[in-house]
Design a protein around this motif. Structure first.
Motif, mmCIF file in Angstrom:
data_model
loop_
_atom_site.group_PDB
_atom_site.id
_atom_site.type_symbol
_atom_site.label_atom_id
_atom_site.label_comp_id
_atom_site.label_asym_id
_atom_site.label_seq_id
_atom_site.Cartn_x
_atom_site.Cartn_y
_atom_site.Cartn_z
ATOM 1 N N LEU A 231 0.823 -1.204 0.000
ATOM 2 C CA LEU A 231 0.000 0.000 0.000
ATOM 3 C C LEU A 231 0.862 1.261 0.000
ATOM 4 C CD1 LEU A 231 -2.841 -0.955 2.525
ATOM 5 C CD2 LEU A 231 -2.953 -0.904 0.039
ATOM 6 N N ALA A 232 2.002 1.191 0.676
ATOM 7 C CA ALA A 232 2.881 2.366 0.763
ATOM 8 C C ALA A 232 3.698 2.577 -0.500
ATOM 9 C CB ALA A 232 3.807 2.227 1.966
ATOM 10 N N GLY A 233 4.173 1.476 -1.117
ATOM 11 C CA GLY A 233 5.086 1.615 -2.242
ATOM 12 C C GLY A 233 4.668 0.940 -3.520
ATOM 13 N N PHE B 60 -4.575 -8.708 -6.365
ATOM 14 C CA PHE B 60 -5.245 -7.549 -5.771
ATOM 15 C C PHE B 60 -4.576 -6.254 -6.195
ATOM 16 C CE2 PHE B 60 -5.995 -4.594 -2.203
ATOM 17 C CZ PHE B 60 -7.383 -4.634 -2.151
ATOM 18 N N LEU B 61 -3.274 -6.157 -6.036
ATOM 19 C CA LEU B 61 -2.562 -4.908 -6.355
ATOM 20 C C LEU B 61 -2.519 -4.645 -7.851
ATOM 21 C CD1 LEU B 61 -1.200 -2.763 -4.511
ATOM 22 C CD2 LEU B 61 -1.854 -4.871 -3.344
ATOM 23 N N THR B 62 -2.407 -5.703 -8.650
ATOM 24 C CA THR B 62 -2.414 -5.506 -10.099
ATOM 25 C C THR B 62 -3.703 -4.837 -10.542
ATOM 26 O OG1 THR B 62 -0.983 -7.425 -10.465
ATOM 27 C CG2 THR B 62 -2.288 -6.662 -12.335
ATOM 28 N N GLU B 63 -4.813 -5.253 -9.921
ATOM 29 C CA GLU B 63 -6.115 -4.658 -10.253
ATOM 30 C C GLU B 63 -6.178 -3.191 -9.848
ATOM 31 O OE1 GLU B 63 -10.282 -4.427 -11.301
ATOM 32 O OE2 GLU B 63 -8.655 -5.789 -11.853
ATOM 33 N N VAL B 64 -5.863 -2.872 -8.604
ATOM 34 C CA VAL B 64 -6.081 -1.500 -8.119
ATOM 35 C C VAL B 64 -5.015 -0.528 -8.602
ATOM 36 C CG1 VAL B 64 -7.395 -2.238 -6.103
ATOM 37 C CG2 VAL B 64 -4.913 -2.009 -5.912
ATOM 38 N N GLU B 65 -3.881 -1.052 -9.098
ATOM 39 C CA GLU B 65 -2.873 -0.150 -9.657
ATOM 40 C C GLU B 65 -3.192 0.243 -11.095
ATOM 41 O OE1 GLU B 65 1.102 -1.609 -9.217
ATOM 42 O OE2 GLU B 65 1.068 -1.505 -7.022
ATOM 43 N N GLN B 66 -4.087 -0.503 -11.739
ATOM 44 C CA GLN B 66 -4.519 -0.131 -13.076
ATOM 45 C C GLN B 66 -5.466 1.063 -12.991
ATOM 46 O OE1 GLN B 66 -6.371 -3.535 -14.838
ATOM 47 N NE2 GLN B 66 -4.507 -4.779 -14.838
ATOM 48 N N VAL B 67 -5.587 1.766 -14.099
ATOM 49 C CA VAL B 67 -6.539 2.876 -14.181
ATOM 50 C C VAL B 67 -7.555 2.534 -15.265
ATOM 51 C CG1 VAL B 67 -6.857 5.335 -14.662
ATOM 52 C CG2 VAL B 67 -4.800 4.548 -13.453
ATOM 53 N N PRO B 68 -8.843 2.456 -14.924
ATOM 54 C CA PRO B 68 -9.860 2.151 -15.940
ATOM 55 C C PRO B 68 -9.829 3.162 -17.080
ATOM 56 C CG PRO B 68 -10.799 2.045 -13.728
ATOM 57 C CD PRO B 68 -9.419 2.625 -13.569
ATOM 58 N N ASP B 69 -10.196 2.686 -18.262
ATOM 59 C CA ASP B 69 -10.161 3.554 -19.445
ATOM 60 C C ASP B 69 -11.064 4.767 -19.302
ATOM 61 O OD1 ASP B 69 -8.395 1.802 -20.631
ATOM 62 O OD2 ASP B 69 -9.932 0.720 -21.767
ATOM 63 N N GLY C 19 4.341 6.947 -15.244
ATOM 64 C CA GLY C 19 5.610 6.300 -15.548
ATOM 65 C C GLY C 19 6.789 6.813 -14.765
ATOM 66 N N ASP C 20 6.539 7.540 -13.657
ATOM 67 C CA ASP C 20 7.660 8.119 -12.915
ATOM 68 C C ASP C 20 8.102 7.252 -11.743
ATOM 69 O OD1 ASP C 20 5.540 8.437 -11.205
ATOM 70 O OD2 ASP C 20 5.488 10.626 -11.302
ATOM 71 N N GLY C 21 7.423 6.133 -11.511
ATOM 72 C CA GLY C 21 7.853 5.202 -10.462
ATOM 73 C C GLY C 21 7.544 5.649 -9.052
ATOM 74 N N ARG C 22 6.809 6.732 -8.891
ATOM 75 C CA ARG C 22 6.498 7.209 -7.549
ATOM 76 C C ARG C 22 5.431 6.332 -6.888
ATOM 77 N NH1 ARG C 22 5.343 13.560 -8.112
ATOM 78 N NH2 ARG C 22 4.230 12.787 -9.956
ATOM 79 N N PRO C 23 5.411 6.276 -5.547
ATOM 80 C CA PRO C 23 4.349 5.516 -4.863
ATOM 81 C C PRO C 23 2.996 6.168 -5.083
ATOM 82 C CG PRO C 23 5.639 6.797 -3.281
ATOM 83 C CD PRO C 23 6.356 6.902 -4.599
ATOM 84 N N GLY C 24 1.949 5.442 -4.750
ATOM 85 C CA GLY C 24 0.610 5.989 -4.913
ATOM 86 C C GLY C 24 0.350 7.140 -3.969
ATOM 87 N N GLY C 25 -0.628 7.959 -4.317
ATOM 88 C CA GLY C 25 -1.009 9.076 -3.456
ATOM 89 C C GLY C 25 -1.647 8.580 -2.170
ATOM 90 N N GLU C 26 -1.726 9.468 -1.189
ATOM 91 C CA GLU C 26 -2.256 9.073 0.114
ATOM 92 C C GLU C 26 -3.728 8.674 0.036
ATOM 93 O OE1 GLU C 26 -2.156 8.486 4.370
ATOM 94 O OE2 GLU C 26 -0.794 8.307 2.661
ATOM 95 N N ALA C 27 -4.514 9.346 -0.788
ATOM 96 C CA ALA C 27 -5.921 8.972 -0.915
ATOM 97 C C ALA C 27 -6.069 7.600 -1.564
ATOM 98 C CB ALA C 27 -6.673 10.020 -1.727
ATOM 99 N N TRP C 28 -5.223 7.308 -2.555
ATOM 100 C CA TRP C 28 -5.233 5.971 -3.168
ATOM 101 C C TRP C 28 -4.918 4.923 -2.102
ATOM 102 C CZ3 TRP C 28 -1.724 2.028 -3.495
ATOM 103 C CH2 TRP C 28 -2.033 0.985 -4.379
ATOM 104 N N ARG C 29 -3.867 5.171 -1.306
ATOM 105 C CA ARG C 29 -3.461 4.205 -0.282
ATOM 106 C C ARG C 29 -4.574 3.994 0.742
ATOM 107 N NH1 ARG C 29 -1.683 3.681 4.747
ATOM 108 N NH2 ARG C 29 -1.971 5.900 5.203
ATOM 109 N N LEU C 30 -5.181 5.080 1.204
ATOM 110 C CA LEU C 30 -6.226 4.950 2.217
ATOM 111 C C LEU C 30 -7.457 4.235 1.670
ATOM 112 C CD1 LEU C 30 -6.102 8.426 4.015
ATOM 113 C CD2 LEU C 30 -5.321 6.220 4.892
#
Length: 420
Positions: free
Chosen positions: A83-85, A100-109, A190-201
């Motif tokens: 969740l953090a990284g 689980f993470l593969t699904e939520v890291e994707q962005v729907p079209d 594509g910058d490799g940064r972790p997800g935003g705090e709202a995404w994580r929460l």
């Protein structure tokens, strides 16, 4: 021990058992939401959803609850790291975590980031109005129906001494959802940064719901209520945060344009997707949302013993908050004002019958009266200019922070830890 699932096509006993009451309570929604009649196909869909769960979250919860050493087990440390990284931060991740993470890291079209960001600005400009609607219509209003409220009592959520902090945790999540870029998933752009705090929460909350479902489902009265956390109740919760926020704000005199409504709905559509809400309950058209919400309302049970406990706990929690800027000798005075303001607004929003159902005292509608005057000036006069919208944004951010400061008393402003 109760059955852990409903037979295919079966509805729980709660389904439409208090439909006449739902019709009465739903008059404002039907009128303001332009709802035309009852669609039996949609009612059938809602009924089936009581027996459906977030299957991806359920698989993750099962893997977390495995005994140590079992193949495929997901540890809490692995989940927190992911969740953090992001998934890339967990070497040799177990299959359930990968899925689980593969699904939520994707962005729907269908996600439009510009529209979503605009929705976040709309939410921030709503300021105190958003907090009022979400606490009164969405949260306390939802306690008028059995099922989800009974689960909240069973889990210890929003009752007793923890009520103030749980309210703060919800406020923290909602505030984070509106921060710029906070809903971006890991590696966005594509910058490799972790997800935003709202995404994580938000993903954190999805995992928490899945764990609650796994813990309570074996002993839950599924035939009576459906699954503990089911797709119908998840969709209902989403509706309380998007469509009801729009219609409730208008009920306070706030001008919400068609464009602002769609932007706000789009924000919550993506949040709902991250939370695992079924696709057919994800919409960003306000009027379709009101139509769905009306049908979900008709499907609900009557109030249960849990509702009054939860509602009264929130009213009592106003005395436990610490109000920034008020000296200690005057804290009691401010707390009394907040309690009376809350009861006044609840009387107007919910009506005398619902107040009696929840065991709450009636109050005159003085709070709505002064808010109508203020909101007319703020949103229908000042808010029509670019300068005015900037002022509303500044005011909204200030109000949100004051709310957080009042709920978290000498505590870290954070959402509670995940527990298996």
């Amino acid at each position: 021990m109760q059955d852990e699932s409903l037979p295919v096509g079966a509805f729980p006993q709660r389904f439409r058992e208090a439909e006449a009451r739902g019709v009465r309570l739903g008059v404002p929604l039907r009128v303001m939401g332009r709802v035309k009649g009852v669609d039996e196909e949609l009612m059938d869909r809602v009924g089936r959803a009581f027996g459906e769960r977030d299957e991806l979250g359920a698989a993750l919860a099962d893997a977390i609850r495995m005994r140590a050493g079992q193949p495929g087990r997901v540890s809490m440390e692995q989940l927190r790291t992911a969740l953090a990284g992001g998934l890339a931060a967990v070497p040799d991740a177990p299959p359930a975590l990968v899925l689980f993470l593969t699904e939520v890291e994707q962005v729907p079209d269908w996600v439009d980031w510009d529209l979503l960001d605009e929705g976040a600005l709309v939410a921030r400009r709503l300021g105190q109005n958003a907090a009022d609607v979400l606490t009164q219509l969405s949260l306390i209003g939802g306690y008028r129906f059995g099922g989800p409220s009974d689960l909240l009592v069973a889990t210890g959520g929003l009752v007793g001494d923890d009520t103030r902090r749980r309210l703060g945790e919800t406020q923290k999540w909602v505030v984070e959802l509106t921060r710029p870029g906070s809903l971006r998933p890991p590696g966005h752009g594509g910058d490799g940064r972790p997800g935003g705090e709202a995404w994580r929460l938000t993903v954190h909350v999805r995992a928490m719901h899945a764990l609650v479902n796994a813990a309570f489902e074996p002993g839950w009265d599924v035939e009576r209520w459906g699954l503990p956390i089911n797709q119908a109740d998840q969709a209902s919760t989403l509706m309380l945060f998007d469509g009801i926020l729009v219609i409730g704000s208008r009920g306070l005199g706030v001008r919400v344009s068609r464009r602002e409504s769609r932007a706000l709905m789009h924000l919550w559509k993506y949040v709902g997707w991250l939370m695992g809400v079924a696709d057919d309950f994800l919409v960003d058209d306000e009027w379709e949302r009101h139509r769905q919400a009306y049908h979900v309302l008709l499907a609900q049970a009557d109030v249960s013993e849990a509702g009054p406990r939860l509602a009264q706990a929130i009213v009592a929690a106003q005395r436990q908050r610490r109000y920034p800027g008020w000296p200690r000798p005057l804290q009691v005075l401010r707390a009394t004002y907040e309690r009376e303001r809350l009861l006044s607004m609840l009387t107007t929003f919910l009506g005398p019958g619902s107040m009696r159902d929840l065991g709450l005292p009636l109050r005159p509608p003085w709070a709505h009266a002064y808010l109508w005057v203020l909101n007319t000036l703020r949103y229908r006069v000042v808010g029509r200019t670019a300068w005015g919208r900037r002022r509303l944004l500044t005011w909204g951010d200030r109000v949100s922070q004051r709310l957080l400061d009042s709920y978290f008393v000498d505590e870290e402003q954070a959402v509670g830890e995940l527990r298996p």
